[in-house]
Design an enzyme around this catalytic site. Structure first.
Site, PDB file in Angstrom:
ATOM      1  N   GLY A  25      72.837  40.781  32.481  1.00 31.48           N
ATOM      2  CA  GLY A  25      72.304  41.342  33.726  1.00 31.48           C
ATOM      3  C   GLY A  25      72.107  40.255  34.763  1.00 31.48           C
ATOM      4  O   GLY A  25      71.706  39.141  34.431  1.00 31.48           O
ATOM      5  N   SER A 164      66.970  36.092  33.785  1.00 26.70           N
ATOM      6  CA  SER A 164      66.628  37.459  33.365  1.00 26.70           C
ATOM      7  C   SER A 164      65.422  37.920  34.169  1.00 26.70           C
ATOM      8  O   SER A 164      64.475  37.156  34.343  1.00 26.70           O
ATOM      9  CB  SER A 164      66.270  37.462  31.871  1.00 26.70           C
ATOM     10  OG  SER A 164      65.638  38.676  31.535  1.00 26.70           O
ATOM     11  N   ASP A 166      63.387  40.198  33.238  1.00 26.10           N
ATOM     12  CA  ASP A 166      62.346  40.752  32.358  1.00 26.10           C
ATOM     13  C   ASP A 166      61.308  39.723  31.899  1.00 26.10           C
ATOM     14  O   ASP A 166      60.279  40.088  31.364  1.00 26.10           O
ATOM     15  CB  ASP A 166      62.985  41.342  31.085  1.00 26.10           C
ATOM     16  CG  ASP A 166      63.844  42.543  31.391  1.00 26.10           C
ATOM     17  OD1 ASP A 166      63.709  43.086  32.500  1.00 26.10           O
ATOM     18  OD2 ASP A 166      64.642  42.934  30.523  1.00 26.10           O
ATOM     19  N   ARG A 302      66.388  44.301  40.780  1.00 23.88           N
ATOM     20  CA  ARG A 302      67.281  43.156  40.577  1.00 23.88           C
ATOM     21  C   ARG A 302      67.692  42.500  41.895  1.00 23.88           C
ATOM     22  O   ARG A 302      68.299  41.431  41.894  1.00 23.88           O
ATOM     23  CB  ARG A 302      68.577  43.605  39.880  1.00 23.88           C
ATOM     24  CG  ARG A 302      68.409  43.904  38.435  1.00 23.88           C
ATOM     25  CD  ARG A 302      69.779  43.974  37.761  1.00 23.88           C
ATOM     26  NE  ARG A 302      69.624  44.442  36.400  1.00 23.88           N
ATOM     27  CZ  ARG A 302      69.243  43.690  35.377  1.00 23.88           C
ATOM     28  NH1 ARG A 302      68.970  42.412  35.566  1.00 23.88           N
ATOM     29  NH2 ARG A 302      69.128  44.191  34.172  1.00 23.88           N
ATOM     30  N   ARG A 472      35.641  26.459  59.133  1.00 27.06           N
ATOM     31  CA  ARG A 472      35.739  25.081  58.622  1.00 27.06           C
ATOM     32  C   ARG A 472      34.401  24.362  58.480  1.00 27.06           C
ATOM     33  O   ARG A 472      34.358  23.248  57.971  1.00 27.06           O
ATOM     34  CB  ARG A 472      36.633  24.255  59.545  1.00 27.06           C
ATOM     35  CG  ARG A 472      38.098  24.586  59.408  1.00 27.06           C
ATOM     36  CD  ARG A 472      38.925  23.693  60.329  1.00 27.06           C
ATOM     37  NE  ARG A 472      40.277  24.214  60.439  1.00 27.06           N
ATOM     38  CZ  ARG A 472      41.250  23.961  59.579  1.00 27.06           C
ATOM     39  NH1 ARG A 472      41.011  23.191  58.546  1.00 27.06           N
ATOM     40  NH2 ARG A 472      42.455  24.473  59.741  1.00 27.06           N
ATOM     41  N   THR A 529      44.682  26.783  49.750  1.00 26.07           N
ATOM     42  CA  THR A 529      45.240  26.157  50.953  1.00 26.07           C
ATOM     43  C   THR A 529      46.745  26.090  50.827  1.00 26.07           C
ATOM     44  O   THR A 529      47.265  25.762  49.748  1.00 26.07           O
ATOM     45  CB  THR A 529      44.689  24.731  51.171  1.00 26.07           C
ATOM     46  OG1 THR A 529      45.554  24.051  52.088  1.00 26.07           O
ATOM     47  CG2 THR A 529      44.603  23.907  49.904  1.00 26.07           C
ATOM     48  N   ARG A 663      68.518  21.838  67.160  1.00 28.60           N
ATOM     49  CA  ARG A 663      67.420  22.580  67.798  1.00 28.60           C
ATOM     50  C   ARG A 663      66.177  22.429  66.912  1.00 28.60           C
ATOM     51  O   ARG A 663      66.301  22.124  65.721  1.00 28.60           O
ATOM     52  CB  ARG A 663      67.743  24.075  67.918  1.00 28.60           C
ATOM     53  CG  ARG A 663      68.884  24.401  68.833  1.00 28.60           C
ATOM     54  CD  ARG A 663      68.466  24.307  70.299  1.00 28.60           C
ATOM     55  NE  ARG A 663      69.523  24.773  71.176  1.00 28.60           N
ATOM     56  CZ  ARG A 663      70.560  24.036  71.594  1.00 28.60           C
ATOM     57  NH1 ARG A 663      70.680  22.774  71.198  1.00 28.60           N
ATOM     58  NH2 ARG A 663      71.476  24.542  72.394  1.00 28.60           N
ATOM     59  N   HIS A 669      51.645  29.072  62.526  1.00 35.69           N
ATOM     60  CA  HIS A 669      50.703  29.851  61.727  1.00 35.69           C
ATOM     61  C   HIS A 669      51.318  30.993  60.935  1.00 35.69           C
ATOM     62  O   HIS A 669      50.608  31.618  60.140  1.00 35.69           O
ATOM     63  CB  HIS A 669      49.559  30.343  62.614  1.00 35.69           C
ATOM     64  CG  HIS A 669      48.605  29.235  62.949  1.00 35.69           C
ATOM     65  ND1 HIS A 669      48.909  28.268  63.887  1.00 35.69           N
ATOM     66  CD2 HIS A 669      47.414  28.889  62.418  1.00 35.69           C
ATOM     67  CE1 HIS A 669      47.921  27.392  63.942  1.00 35.69           C
ATOM     68  NE2 HIS A 669      47.001  27.743  63.063  1.00 35.69           N
TER      69      HIS A 669
HETATM   70  P1  ATP Z   1      69.929  40.826  29.862  1.00 34.58           P
HETATM   71  O1  ATP Z   1      68.642  40.128  29.624  1.00 34.58           O
HETATM   72  O2  ATP Z   1      70.157  41.151  31.266  1.00 34.58           O
HETATM   73  O3  ATP Z   1      70.180  41.982  28.946  1.00 34.58           O
HETATM   74  P2  ATP Z   1      71.707  39.405  28.141  1.00 34.58           P
HETATM   75  O4  ATP Z   1      72.369  38.086  28.229  1.00 34.58           O
HETATM   76  O5  ATP Z   1      70.722  39.572  27.036  1.00 34.58           O
HETATM   77  O6  ATP Z   1      71.068  39.718  29.549  1.00 34.58           O
HETATM   78  P3  ATP Z   1      73.634  41.081  26.848  1.00 34.58           P
HETATM   79  O7  ATP Z   1      74.351  42.294  27.343  1.00 34.58           O
HETATM   80  O8  ATP Z   1      72.824  41.193  25.627  1.00 34.58           O
HETATM   81  O9  ATP Z   1      72.814  40.536  28.083  1.00 34.58           O
HETATM   82  O10 ATP Z   1      74.707  39.922  26.602  1.00 34.58           O
HETATM   83  C1  ATP Z   1      75.651  39.551  27.613  1.00 34.58           C
HETATM   84  C2  ATP Z   1      76.954  39.181  26.969  1.00 34.58           C
HETATM   85  O11 ATP Z   1      76.757  38.088  26.056  1.00 34.58           O
HETATM   86  C3  ATP Z   1      77.569  40.275  26.117  1.00 34.58           C
HETATM   87  O12 ATP Z   1      78.299  41.212  26.881  1.00 34.58           O
HETATM   88  C4  ATP Z   1      78.502  39.470  25.211  1.00 34.58           C
HETATM   89  O13 ATP Z   1      79.666  39.112  25.902  1.00 34.58           O
HETATM   90  C5  ATP Z   1      77.671  38.209  24.968  1.00 34.58           C
HETATM   91  N1  ATP Z   1      76.941  38.362  23.697  1.00 34.58           N
HETATM   92  C6  ATP Z   1      75.750  38.972  23.509  1.00 34.58           C
HETATM   93  N2  ATP Z   1      75.396  38.930  22.203  1.00 34.58           N
HETATM   94  C7  ATP Z   1      76.377  38.278  21.569  1.00 34.58           C
HETATM   95  C8  ATP Z   1      76.629  37.922  20.205  1.00 34.58           C
HETATM   96  N3  ATP Z   1      75.747  38.205  19.233  1.00 34.58           N
HETATM   97  N4  ATP Z   1      77.778  37.277  19.897  1.00 34.58           N
HETATM   98  C9  ATP Z   1      78.648  36.961  20.873  1.00 34.58           C
HETATM   99  N5  ATP Z   1      78.491  37.284  22.166  1.00 34.58           N
HETATM  100  C10 ATP Z   1      77.380  37.928  22.518  1.00 34.58           C
END
Ligand code: ATP
Length: 773
Positions: A25, A164, A166, A302, A472, A529, A663, A669
């Site tokens: 993500g 991320s 999250d 996002r 102040r 501050t 410029r 403020h």
């Molecule tokens: P988010 O926190 O947004 O979910 P993420 O990195 O955890 O991000 P995932 O979809 O879990 O997102 O993983 C992103 C990509 O990483 C996957 O599409 C895959 O290509 C690779 N990946 C994830 N897990 C594995 C794994 N166990 N082995 C190999 N590749 C992986």
């Protein structure tokens, strides 16, 4: 045209070829990290490569992998998402996919990889690295690479950065993007609150976080929500309904017109059954008789402008990723660049991923308290602070009830109101009386005061400025009158919020205790501050809000500069003798140069800076997108009385012609106002929570019998600065900070952010700074 001033043109073979990809993500701040990786790599005599579309680009190869230049990452800082693209890639989960990925890296001579993504992406990265030797062997046996290529590429270095929203990765207190996402959530909840207040409605707001309640909990803390559901602290099926409705009714009973309930996407009950927003809304409608609407914030979380915090985090971690690569050996473990206790540092990648998985397993096994402990240290702390903020019947016996004096001193700063609200709520819930003195010491001297009410402070958390008024004036205006008024108002302890003046005022009160018994009460002081110049606190309230105001303004200024073609803006920021805003602001906005009081400015500097600026504009003219160039330089207002903002700009214009002109923009403020940022709200709640319980402990141990004042202490440790130091919430006696304070320059003698000077130089100039650790 002169040649580009590129170090690599001088050296034939780069130290390393470092590729960067973003995966999973997207999150705000990823682009800042990509920019930093590319620039740090180039500055350290390496070649940098983009891998577009995450692991898919690695598997596909071809034009998805391309060399990155210094100028390619210009304008990256203000853009959300990821400019080099991301994908969820099923191919990379297969060995054949990873084999193709290895082949593509070897063909391009790439021997190091920075992966920016969540736990899934980093798991994939570690797997890739652990298989590397066998992948290379397979490629040789399948005749896809030569033995010579195999021997040159026997080792792959991988470093992870956690991107991320999250904030779900263990081992790091913040992930890149989490704070920006919290900005989006707080903006939305603040907006929804105004309509909820107008219609006396209830809103259930669902936020992201499949397995982690960080966003939901912080949103609840930051917005003063009535109730929150997070996966780490589930309740029984019937219990949550009863608790939530009791809280809502209690708050409505106090006259609250709006009801806000935050639900984490991953909210569950103790049987691990999901709690859906619609179910929550139905319960509120049925049990509390309120018109209730559900708002699912979805993907807006996002997007938007990356927050200053994420930009700085991405920049610093990107530089460190390159340094870790350069220090690593074939036997080193893969590292993840984390931030712990306000320090960025490498930690074991697989340990962090494993710990993250352990939290999920603990939740699945219903071992919720253990899961909570594995989250970052602020998580439990803020959970407790949040749980104390709802309305509770007074718990302290009448004869032990206290009157807590509240003062704001100095210029307004974001978070003053949030801190005061927290203190007032905790005090009222315990049966004490929060007594605010309007306009600080001035109000106290004039004998004005007002007792804060539970409902009165309800909507203060987001508000900038100072609701009770600030000024102040210091106690030394008239110690005797201050003491008289404190006695007259029967003040048992003091809660003071403000800037360096307030710090000085607290030191004065402590010093004058032998002359004025009224000052012999516990005093808790929270620095607030925008200059962040008070010792004993890594971050003062208001400095993050200000950094975001500077960032937003500079994004607009850069746009204007770019549209005007070949223009540099010299932007003046506040700070007095503290260059905090210029330094972190510089990293946040991608400034070409910063001038700070700590580093000073000389004529020679200016000469070099003009030459450097010319070089940059010449380099731009070699690029296809040269029509669109704009730059900013940040000057802290206390840097020099001679080389003023106007003069620096005039020198740039005079000496830069015809390549560029300049410029000025003085932000003034606007840096002090606006809605308080989520980071400042979190700090305000956390510090005020600590201040309240510290004051109560101090009052208890200073309680006197007889006819004198009920609370009396002359203990030097009973006047403290409350803040975070090295990432931990601390209460440091003012007396202990004396030697750490430069009273003349009104700043601490040392500050953690001074290392930002070097980071700015590296990311904006071609200057090389020493490699970290
Ligand atoms: P988010 O926190 O947004 O979910 P993420 O990195 O955890 O991000 P995932 O979809 O879990 O997102 O993983 C992103 C990509 O990483 C996957 O599409 C895959 O290509 C690779 N990946 C994830 N897990 C594995 C794994 N166990 N082995 C190999 N590749 C992986």
């Amino acid at each position: 045209l002169p040649k580009l001033p590129h170090k690599q043109q001088e050296s034939s073979e780069p130290r390393k070829r470092i590729a960067v990809l973003t995966s999973g993500g997207d999150s705000q701040g990823m682009n800042c990290a990509v920019r930093a990786v590319v620039r740090a790599a180039i500055a350290r005599d390496c070649e940098a490569y983009f891998i577009h579309e995450g692991y898919q680009g690695l598997v596909d190869g071809g034009d998805k992998i391309c060399k990155a230049s210094w100028g390619d990452v210009r304008k990256f800082v203000s853009v959300s998402g990821t400019i080099i693209g991301t994908a969820r890639c099923m191919d990379f989960k297969t060995r054949e996919g990873r084999l193709k990925g290895a082949e593509n890296l070897i063909i391009n001579g790439i021997d190091a990889l920075v992966v920016i993504g969540g736990d899934g992406s980093l798991t994939g990265a570690d797997l890739f690295r652990s298989e590397w030797k066998t992948l290379v062997a397979d490629l040789v046996s399948q005749k896809r690479i030569t033995q010579q290529q195999a021997s040159v590429n026997g080792h792959l270095t991988i470093v992870g950065l956690v991107g991320s929203i999250d904030n779900d990765m263990a081992g790091t207190d913040f992930t890149i993007g989490a704070v920006s996402s919290l900005h989006r959530i707080c903006e939305s909840v603040d907006n929804v609150t105004s309509t909820a207040l107008s219609h006396k409605r209830a809103f259930v707001i669902e936020v992201m976080g499949r397995h982690c309640g960080w966003l939901a909990l912080m949103a609840a803390v930051c917005t003063g929500a009535d109730f929150v559901f997070i996966p780490e602290q589930p309740m029984d099926r019937e219990e949550w309904k009863e608790k939530m409705c009791a809280d809502i009714k209690a708050h409505r009973g106090q006259g609250r017109r709006a009801t806000i309930v935050i639900v984490s996407e991953g909210a569950i009950d103790r049987d691990l059954k999901p709690i859906r927003s619609e179910d929550v809304a139905a319960v509120i409608e049925a049990e509390c008789d309120l018109i209730t609407r559900v708002t699912n914030l979805g993907h807006v979380q996002r997007g938007g402008v990356p927050a200053s915090y994420d930009r700085v985090l991405g920049a610093v971690q990107g530089i460190q990723a390159v340094d870790v690569i350069l220090k690593s050996t074939p036997t080193s473990d893969s590292k993840l660049i984390a931030i712990q206790n306000n320090m960025t540092a490498p930690v074991g990648l697989m340990e962090a991923v494993q710990k993250t998985k352990d939290i999920a397993s603990l939740v699945a096994a219903k071992r919720f308290d253990e899961a909570m402990q594995l989250r970052d240290p602020y998580f439990s702390l803020l959970w407790n602070a949040y749980c104390h903020s709802g309305f509770r019947p007074a718990s302290t016996p009448t004869n032990k009830r206290l009157r807590i004096g509240i003062l704001h001193i100095g210029a307004p700063a974001g978070g003053m109101n949030a801190a005061t609200r927290t203190l007032a709520r905790l005090a009222i819930n315990a049966g004490h009386t929060p007594v605010a003195f309007p306009n600080g010491i001035r109000g106290l001297l004039e004998g004005e005061s007002s007792e804060l009410g539970w409902l009165q402070v309800a909507n203060w958390t987001p508000r900038g400025g100072s609701e009770i008024g600030t000024n102040r004036d210091l106690p030394d205006v008239d110690y005797g009158l201050c003491a008289y008024q404190l006695q007259k108002h029967r003040i048992s302890c003091l809660f003071i919020v403000g800037g360096f003046e307030a710090y000085r005022g607290v030191a004065q009160l402590a010093e004058q205790r032998s002359n004025f018994p009224a000052f012999c009460v516990p005093i808790a002081y929270i620095p607030a501050t925008i200059s962040n110049n008070v010792p004993g606190a890594d971050y003062s309230l208001g400095c993050d809000t200000s950094l975001n105001a500077i960032t937003e303004a500079c994004d607009r200024i850069v746009q204007s500069a770019a549209s005007s073609h070949s223009r540099t803006f010299v932007v003046e920021v506040q700070g007095g003798n503290s260059g905090f805003l210029a330094t972190l602001g510089g990293l946040s906005v991608g400034a070409s140069r910063i001038y700070t009081p700590e580093e000073g400015i000389t004529l020679k500097d200016l000469e070099q800076d003009v030459a450097q600026m010319k070089t940059k504009f010449i380099a731009d003219s070699h690029r296809k997108d040269s029509a669109n160039v704009g730059r900013v330089v940040l000057v802290s207002d206390g840097t020099s009385k001679t080389y003023t903002t106007e003069m620096i700009s005039a020198i740039f214009t005079e000496e830069g012609a015809p390549l560029f002109d300049s410029r000025t923009a003085v932000l003034g403020h606007i840096q002090q106002g606006g809605t308080t940022s989520p980071v400042d709200r979190i700090h305000a709640v956390m510090f005020a929570h600590r201040a309240f319980f510290w004051l109560m402990d101090q009052c208890e141990s200073s309680r006197q019998g007889g006819s004198g004042p009920a609370i009396y202490t002359k203990d030097p440790s009973s006047a403290v600065v409350i803040g975070t130091t090295d990432g931990k919430v601390t209460s440091t006696p003012v007396q202990d900070l004396d030697s750490k304070t430069d009273w003349v320059k009104r700043r601490p003698r040392h500050a953690w952010w001074h290392k930002g000077f070097a980071y700015n130089r590296l990311l904006s100039h071609y200057a090389v700074i020493p490699e970290t650790q």
